[in-house]
Design an enzyme around this catalytic site. Structure first.
Site, PDB file in Angstrom:
ATOM      1  N   ARG A   1       0.813  -1.217   0.000  1.00 28.16           N
ATOM      2  CA  ARG A   1       0.000   0.000   0.000  1.00 28.16           C
ATOM      3  C   ARG A   1       0.851   1.274   0.000  1.00 28.16           C
ATOM      4  O   ARG A   1       1.904   1.330   0.644  1.00 28.16           O
ATOM      5  CB  ARG A   1      -0.915   0.017   1.229  1.00 28.16           C
ATOM      6  CG  ARG A   1      -1.987  -1.064   1.201  1.00 28.16           C
ATOM      7  CD  ARG A   1      -2.756  -1.116   2.522  1.00 28.16           C
ATOM      8  NE  ARG A   1      -3.853  -2.092   2.467  1.00 28.16           N
ATOM      9  CZ  ARG A   1      -3.716  -3.391   2.745  1.00 28.16           C
ATOM     10  NH1 ARG A   1      -2.535  -3.879   3.089  1.00 28.16           N
ATOM     11  NH2 ARG A   1      -4.749  -4.197   2.668  1.00 28.16           N
TER      12      ARG A   1
ATOM     13  N   HIS B   1      -0.832  -2.460  -4.416  1.00 27.07           N
ATOM     14  CA  HIS B   1      -0.172  -3.247  -5.473  1.00 27.07           C
ATOM     15  C   HIS B   1      -0.172  -2.523  -6.825  1.00 27.07           C
ATOM     16  O   HIS B   1      -0.286  -3.142  -7.880  1.00 27.07           O
ATOM     17  CB  HIS B   1      -0.801  -4.627  -5.597  1.00 27.07           C
ATOM     18  CG  HIS B   1      -0.690  -5.477  -4.366  1.00 27.07           C
ATOM     19  ND1 HIS B   1       0.394  -5.416  -3.518  1.00 27.07           N
ATOM     20  CD2 HIS B   1      -1.535  -6.414  -3.833  1.00 27.07           C
ATOM     21  CE1 HIS B   1       0.222  -6.279  -2.525  1.00 27.07           C
ATOM     22  NE2 HIS B   1      -0.939  -6.889  -2.685  1.00 27.07           N
TER      23      HIS B   1
ATOM     24  N   HIS C   1       3.451 -12.902  -4.671  1.00 28.57           N
ATOM     25  CA  HIS C   1       2.239 -12.954  -3.842  1.00 28.57           C
ATOM     26  C   HIS C   1       1.628 -14.356  -3.823  1.00 28.57           C
ATOM     27  O   HIS C   1       0.411 -14.514  -3.901  1.00 28.57           O
ATOM     28  CB  HIS C   1       1.216 -11.942  -4.359  1.00 28.57           C
ATOM     29  CG  HIS C   1       0.247 -11.449  -3.325  1.00 28.57           C
ATOM     30  ND1 HIS C   1      -0.614 -12.291  -2.651  1.00 28.57           N
ATOM     31  CD2 HIS C   1       0.005 -10.214  -2.836  1.00 28.57           C
ATOM     32  CE1 HIS C   1      -1.360 -11.575  -1.820  1.00 28.57           C
ATOM     33  NE2 HIS C   1      -0.995 -10.308  -1.912  1.00 28.57           N
TER      34      HIS C   1
ATOM     35  N   ASP D   1      -1.765  -8.956   8.842  1.00 27.78           N
ATOM     36  CA  ASP D   1      -1.528  -8.320   7.543  1.00 27.78           C
ATOM     37  C   ASP D   1      -0.519  -7.207   7.789  1.00 27.78           C
ATOM     38  O   ASP D   1      -0.793  -6.030   7.587  1.00 27.78           O
ATOM     39  CB  ASP D   1      -2.832  -7.781   6.953  1.00 27.78           C
ATOM     40  CG  ASP D   1      -2.692  -7.396   5.482  1.00 27.78           C
ATOM     41  OD1 ASP D   1      -1.599  -7.605   4.905  1.00 27.78           O
ATOM     42  OD2 ASP D   1      -3.675  -6.878   4.909  1.00 27.78           O
TER      43      ASP D   1
ATOM     44  N   GLU E   1       5.439 -12.315   1.910  1.00 28.64           N
ATOM     45  CA  GLU E   1       5.790 -11.409   0.814  1.00 28.64           C
ATOM     46  C   GLU E   1       7.037 -10.607   1.195  1.00 28.64           C
ATOM     47  O   GLU E   1       6.962  -9.669   1.978  1.00 28.64           O
ATOM     48  CB  GLU E   1       4.628 -10.470   0.514  1.00 28.64           C
ATOM     49  CG  GLU E   1       3.337 -11.162   0.124  1.00 28.64           C
ATOM     50  CD  GLU E   1       2.151 -10.224   0.220  1.00 28.64           C
ATOM     51  OE1 GLU E   1       2.052  -9.302  -0.606  1.00 28.64           O
ATOM     52  OE2 GLU E   1       1.331 -10.403   1.144  1.00 28.64           O
TER      53      GLU E   1
END
Length: 345
Positions: free
Chosen positions: A82, A107, A177, A249, A312
């Site tokens: 982001r 992304h 990803h 996250d 990631e």
């Protein structure tokens, strides 16, 4: 079976040819598609068993028509993760990006690398090299950015090497990803997987999943994975950060030396299959598939929330707006290089 699947990926899109390529070693078989430079299959060969641990589909149309999740296995860029308020400033100029995630740019928006048919430069059973270009202004980013990604297979390890160059100063953040379920894709929850992340600090976020700007200690928090523990051990704890992320996250500070080293480990609770991650990148986003919403995958089973996780490896989210973070700037004439290894056994 492989040839039938390969045929199901043959398609023309915007004048370019989509194809699936298989990498093969005695221990692994990995499917790589040049639409999104994505990992479609990650199959561990054990005795008489073949276990595919990567979420995805067996045909290209399912990827093209997916309404819920665009990022299965893709190479993400020009800037992964982001960027707050979908804008950043560089060299005194402000760049406006596509706001596609609660006012942020996630992304790099809809024209990004995951949505491109990459050019295959070379391919055999041990390696495939692909290239794409983000032209100046595409998605709002400055500079003509040329990017190469190479996937190579050696026994039980898949190496991913990224190269990028630009003719104007810009920002770059590249990652893969892949969604993993080490019991096998489509087998249900990953909450009993054991995970270890070699990070003493992580990045707290706000309600819009943007880092607050300061690193926090993982000690005595649900974010302490210094010793292996179940993903689900604290995922539903009464913790503001877990509520903001709807689970994990978050970016972990895994690598301050910028040298290739082991940063994470995971093990499937039913299969015993292990995944190790090595990278030279400063951060790793640990995402527990909190927003997966029921796509029917390769084995005909739904991919519901928390049935896969992502490791990631990347620069931290919102790095262009965060002076405390390692710089994600790439200057004209310079080359970005990075390596990540996924070892599966």
């Amino acid at each position: 079976m492989h040839s039938a699947i390969q045929q199901a990926f043959e398609k023309q899109l915007n004048g370019k040819h989509i194809q699936l390529h298989w990498l093969k070693s005695p221990n692994l078989q990995v499917g790589i598609c040049n639409y999104g430079a994505r990992i479609t299959h990650f199959i561990l060969l054990k005795k008489d068993q073949q276990l595919d641990v990567a979420l995805g589909f067996n045909n290209i149309d399912a990827y093209l028509n997916s309404k819920n999740e665009f990022y299965y296995g893709v190479t993400v860029g020009p800037f992964a993760n982001r960027i707050a308020n979908a804008r950043f400033s560089l060299d005194g100029k402000t760049y406006q990006l596509e706001a596609n995630n609660d006012g942020n740019c996630l992304h790099s928006g809809s024209q990004a690398f995951h949505n491109k048919v990459w050019d295959v430069l070379e391919a055999d059973e041990s390696k495939i090299v692909m290239q794409t270009v983000s032209v100046a202004g595409e998605g709002g980013f400055p500079g003509n950015l040329q990017c190469q990604v190479a996937f190579s297979l050696n026994n039980d390890a898949l190496k991913i090497e990224y190269h990028a160059s630009t003719d104007e100063d810009t920002v770059v953040n590249l990652t893969n990803h892949s969604y993993f379920n080490l019991n096998g894709e489509g087998t249900g929850s990953i909450l009993n997987h054991r995970v270890q992340i070699n990070a003493t600090e992580y990045l707290p976020i706000n309600r819009r999943c943007i880092p607050l700007g300061e690193f926090a200690k993982v000690e005595s928090t649900p974010f302490d994975f210094l010793k292996p523990k179940a993903i689900g051990a604290a995922i539903n704890a009464d913790n503001e950060q877990l509520k903001f992320g709807n689970g994990y996250d978050h970016s972990f500070s895994v690598n301050t030396e910028q040298e290739l080293k082991k940063v994470a480990f995971a093990q499937g609770d039913e299969s015993g299959v292990c995944l190790e991650v090595y990278t030279d990148q400063p951060g790793m986003q640990f995402y527990t598939g909190n927003y997966l919403s029921g796509d029917i995958g390769k084995s005909g089973k739904p991919y519901a929330a928390r049935t896969a996780f992502c490791f990631e490896t990347q620069h931290h989210p919102d790095s262009p707006n965060q002076p405390n973070f390692p710089s994600a700037e790439l200057k004209a004439g310079e080359t970005f290089k990075s390596t990540t290894i996924y070892k599966l056994y």
